[in-house]
Write a protein that holds these residues in place. Structure first.
Motif, PDB file in Angstrom:
ATOM      1  N   TYR A 108      -3.668   4.994  -1.529  1.00 47.39           N
ATOM      2  CA  TYR A 108      -4.695   5.636  -0.743  1.00 47.39           C
ATOM      3  C   TYR A 108      -4.358   7.086  -0.745  1.00 47.39           C
ATOM      4  O   TYR A 108      -3.872   7.572   0.117  1.00 47.39           O
ATOM      5  CB  TYR A 108      -4.775   5.044   0.620  1.00 47.39           C
ATOM      6  CG  TYR A 108      -5.129   3.566   0.607  1.00 47.39           C
ATOM      7  CD1 TYR A 108      -6.299   2.854   0.946  1.00 47.39           C
ATOM      8  CD2 TYR A 108      -4.044   2.787   0.690  1.00 47.39           C
ATOM      9  CE1 TYR A 108      -6.459   1.630   0.768  1.00 47.39           C
ATOM     10  CE2 TYR A 108      -4.050   1.382   0.552  1.00 47.39           C
ATOM     11  CZ  TYR A 108      -5.478   0.782   0.849  1.00 47.39           C
ATOM     12  OH  TYR A 108      -5.740  -0.452   0.983  1.00 47.39           O
TER      13      TYR A 108
ATOM     14  N   SER B  70       0.788  -1.129   0.218  1.00 52.09           N
ATOM     15  CA  SER B  70      -0.106  -0.022   0.016  1.00 52.09           C
ATOM     16  C   SER B  70       0.808   1.287  -0.065  1.00 52.09           C
ATOM     17  O   SER B  70       2.022   1.204   0.666  1.00 52.09           O
ATOM     18  CB  SER B  70      -0.886   0.094   1.125  1.00 52.09           C
ATOM     19  OG  SER B  70      -0.374   0.107   2.302  1.00 52.09           O
TER      20      SER B  70
ATOM     21  N   VAL C 228      -2.851   4.894   7.298  1.00 53.62           N
ATOM     22  CA  VAL C 228      -3.171   4.023   6.472  1.00 53.62           C
ATOM     23  C   VAL C 228      -2.922   2.410   6.735  1.00 53.62           C
ATOM     24  O   VAL C 228      -3.730   1.585   5.947  1.00 53.62           O
ATOM     25  CB  VAL C 228      -2.099   4.163   5.010  1.00 53.62           C
ATOM     26  CG1 VAL C 228      -0.770   3.899   5.449  1.00 53.62           C
ATOM     27  CG2 VAL C 228      -2.417   3.698   3.862  1.00 53.62           C
TER      28      VAL C 228
ATOM     29  N   SER D 134      -5.094  -0.545   4.955  1.00 50.93           N
ATOM     30  CA  SER D 134      -4.309  -1.709   4.338  1.00 50.93           C
ATOM     31  C   SER D 134      -4.165  -3.043   4.985  1.00 50.93           C
ATOM     32  O   SER D 134      -4.292  -3.924   4.041  1.00 50.93           O
ATOM     33  CB  SER D 134      -2.909  -1.070   4.435  1.00 50.93           C
ATOM     34  OG  SER D 134      -2.571   0.208   4.060  1.00 50.93           O
TER      35      SER D 134
ATOM     36  N   LYS E 200      -2.151  -0.693  -3.924  1.00 53.12           N
ATOM     37  CA  LYS E 200      -3.172   0.086  -3.743  1.00 53.12           C
ATOM     38  C   LYS E 200      -2.676   1.186  -3.427  1.00 53.12           C
ATOM     39  O   LYS E 200      -1.702   1.568  -2.183  1.00 53.12           O
ATOM     40  CB  LYS E 200      -4.348  -0.350  -2.955  1.00 53.12           C
ATOM     41  CG  LYS E 200      -5.555   0.582  -3.132  1.00 53.12           C
ATOM     42  CD  LYS E 200      -6.762  -0.286  -2.210  1.00 53.12           C
ATOM     43  CE  LYS E 200      -8.035   0.494  -2.497  1.00 53.12           C
ATOM     44  NZ  LYS E 200      -9.418  -0.104  -2.038  1.00 53.12           N
TER      45      LYS E 200
ATOM     46  N   GLU F  30      -5.326   8.894   2.558  1.00 55.57           N
ATOM     47  CA  GLU F  30      -4.688   8.420   3.870  1.00 55.57           C
ATOM     48  C   GLU F  30      -3.379   8.965   3.974  1.00 55.57           C
ATOM     49  O   GLU F  30      -2.546   8.980   2.888  1.00 55.57           O
ATOM     50  CB  GLU F  30      -4.613   6.818   3.949  1.00 55.57           C
ATOM     51  CG  GLU F  30      -6.207   6.326   3.912  1.00 55.57           C
ATOM     52  CD  GLU F  30      -7.092   6.764   4.893  1.00 55.57           C
ATOM     53  OE1 GLU F  30      -6.478   7.177   5.815  1.00 55.57           O
ATOM     54  OE2 GLU F  30      -8.333   6.570   4.668  1.00 55.57           O
TER      55      GLU F  30
END
Length: 417
Positions: A272, A220, A280, A284, A270, A275
């Motif tokens: 974010y 993430s 996060v 996550s 991914k 965030e």
């Protein structure tokens, strides 16, 4: 329709009352998550604190030894409750139940979690003097902690490693250099900027190695800028200022890992945009755990066979065998159909498809031969078929196992017919 709606409402009220009573009688237990443990490390020459959470189902008597995959999470003091909450939400329908092991890293964090030693980082040398102990810390996990957990707790060989920031850096280092240690990896906004992106060096060449086959990594990225500024990832990675250094390094990793066609690593990531580095982790962990077990969820083909009135008992049995064979293959140990699932399906088909009902109760007894439940349910099946002789036979087995007054009274009533 009115009667159906009334039944649904009554069911909801009954369940609500039950769980409220349960909460009232187990208030202390509801507030307790995990137990504190420790292990002395000969490798690190120090005592290390850990937190361990074992699923509640381990306390339930069953025919098969209750063993579980294990999730190891770094910075355990910070993230232990988060992973426990996520598993409480997702297991056992979306992911398997798991043992959680939180590893404390509050002291000597830079030493333990950085894979290489540097003289200076981000304009300072003081805080990185002890850097570069990541490989040693990985040795501690592999050679001391994992064997200790396997010996003391009901584990299987299937393991997941999770880490955030510097701990995410160690996760990536582990998957690249020691992929055999874990099946799954979750790196949360990892500090891949470390040592001039040392882990991105020759990444494509590394990922071409077949040793990553069957290994999964979810990564993430958080937005390093304030929430009222830029969010577009394509814009941020073109920024050359210090503020986006970490994001750019992580983005470089995702780009290389995604574009290396010869890679056998199952990789996903991914971004974010809403965030930051501190917020996060929880989302996550949820998304990472959800993405790492796509094969665990019931697929549409399996569900369609159950729903299809034209599918005979053999087709249903084949679908079950295929599903649980797949789960067993991925997890590395034998997975049995859930007891409640088989029992509920047996009763559901009892009135309109007796062959399927008989199949599910047979599977229930085969999977859980030492539990009274399957034999009691099979007796109900035979009662529905007006076969009192076999109904008595199965209640006798259930009573022999349980010794319950319920089965004793049921047996007595059947013998009077």
């Amino acid at each position: 329709m009115k009667n159906q709606l009334l039944s649904l409402v009554i069911c909801m009220l009954v369940n609500t009352s039950f769980f409220y009573s349960l909460a009232q009688s187990n208030q202390d237990n509801l507030l307790r998550i995990g137990t504190k443990d420790s292990i002395y490390s000969e490798i690190l020459t120090e005592n290390r604190q850990i937190w361990v959470q074992v699923p509640e189902s381990a306390k339930i008597a069953t025919n098969h030894p209750k063993t579980y995959p294990v999730v190891y999470i770094l910075d355990g003091r910070v993230h232990f409750l988060s992973i426990c909450a996520v598993l409480n939400q997702l297991a056992p329908d979306t992911v398997p139940e798991m043992i959680v092991v939180g590893i404390e890293n509050s002291e000597n964090r830079t030493r333990d979690l950085t894979p290489t030693k540097v003289k200076e980082a981000r304009g300072s040398s003081d805080w990185v003097q002890d850097s570069g102990g990541g490989e040693k810390f990985t040795d501690f996990i592999a050679k001391e902690l994992i064997p200790y957990i396997d010996k003391k707790y009901p584990t299987t060989s299937h393991k997941t490693l999770i880490g955030h920031s510097f701990a995410g850096l160690l996760v990536v280092n582990t998957v690249l250099n020691h992929p055999e240690l874990f099946a799954n990896y979750i790196a949360i906004d990892p500090s891949l900027w470390w040592d001039n992106e040392v882990l991105n060096s020759k990444l494509a060449e590394r990922l071409s190695d077949k040793k990553y086959k069957g290994k999964s990594l979810f990564l993430s990225m958080a937005n390093p800028l304030p929430p009222d500024t830029e969010k577009d990832l394509n814009v941020l990675v073109k920024d050359t200022t210090f503020r986006t250094e970490g994001l750019r390094a992580t983005y470089n990793f995702t780009k290389i890992a995604s574009e290396t066609k010869s890679s056998t690593l199952q990789f996903s990531y991914k971004y974010y945009e809403n965030e930051n580095h501190g917020t996060v982790p929880l989302i996550s962990i949820y998304d990472g755990m959800y993405s790492l077990f796509p094969w665990y969820k019931m697929n549409s083909r399996f569900v369609d066979v159950l729903r299809n009135p034209g599918a005979d008992a053999e087709a249903v049995k084949k679908a079950f065998n295929e599903r649980y064979k797949l789960l067993s293959k991925h997890l590395g140990y034998t997975i049995y159909p859930e007891e409640d699932l088989l029992n509920n399906l047996g009763y559901m088909f009892m009135s309109n498809d007796p062959k399927k009902s008989f199949l599910f109760f047979t599977m229930l007894i085969e999977s859980y031969p030492k539990n009274a439940n399957g034999y009691d349910s099979m007796s109900d099946y035979y009662i529905s078929q007006e076969d009192i002789k076999n109904a008595i036979k199965y209640v006798e087995i259930a009573y022999k196992i349980s010794g319950d007054n319920y089965h004793k009274e049921k047996l007595s009533n059947l013998k009077k017919k």
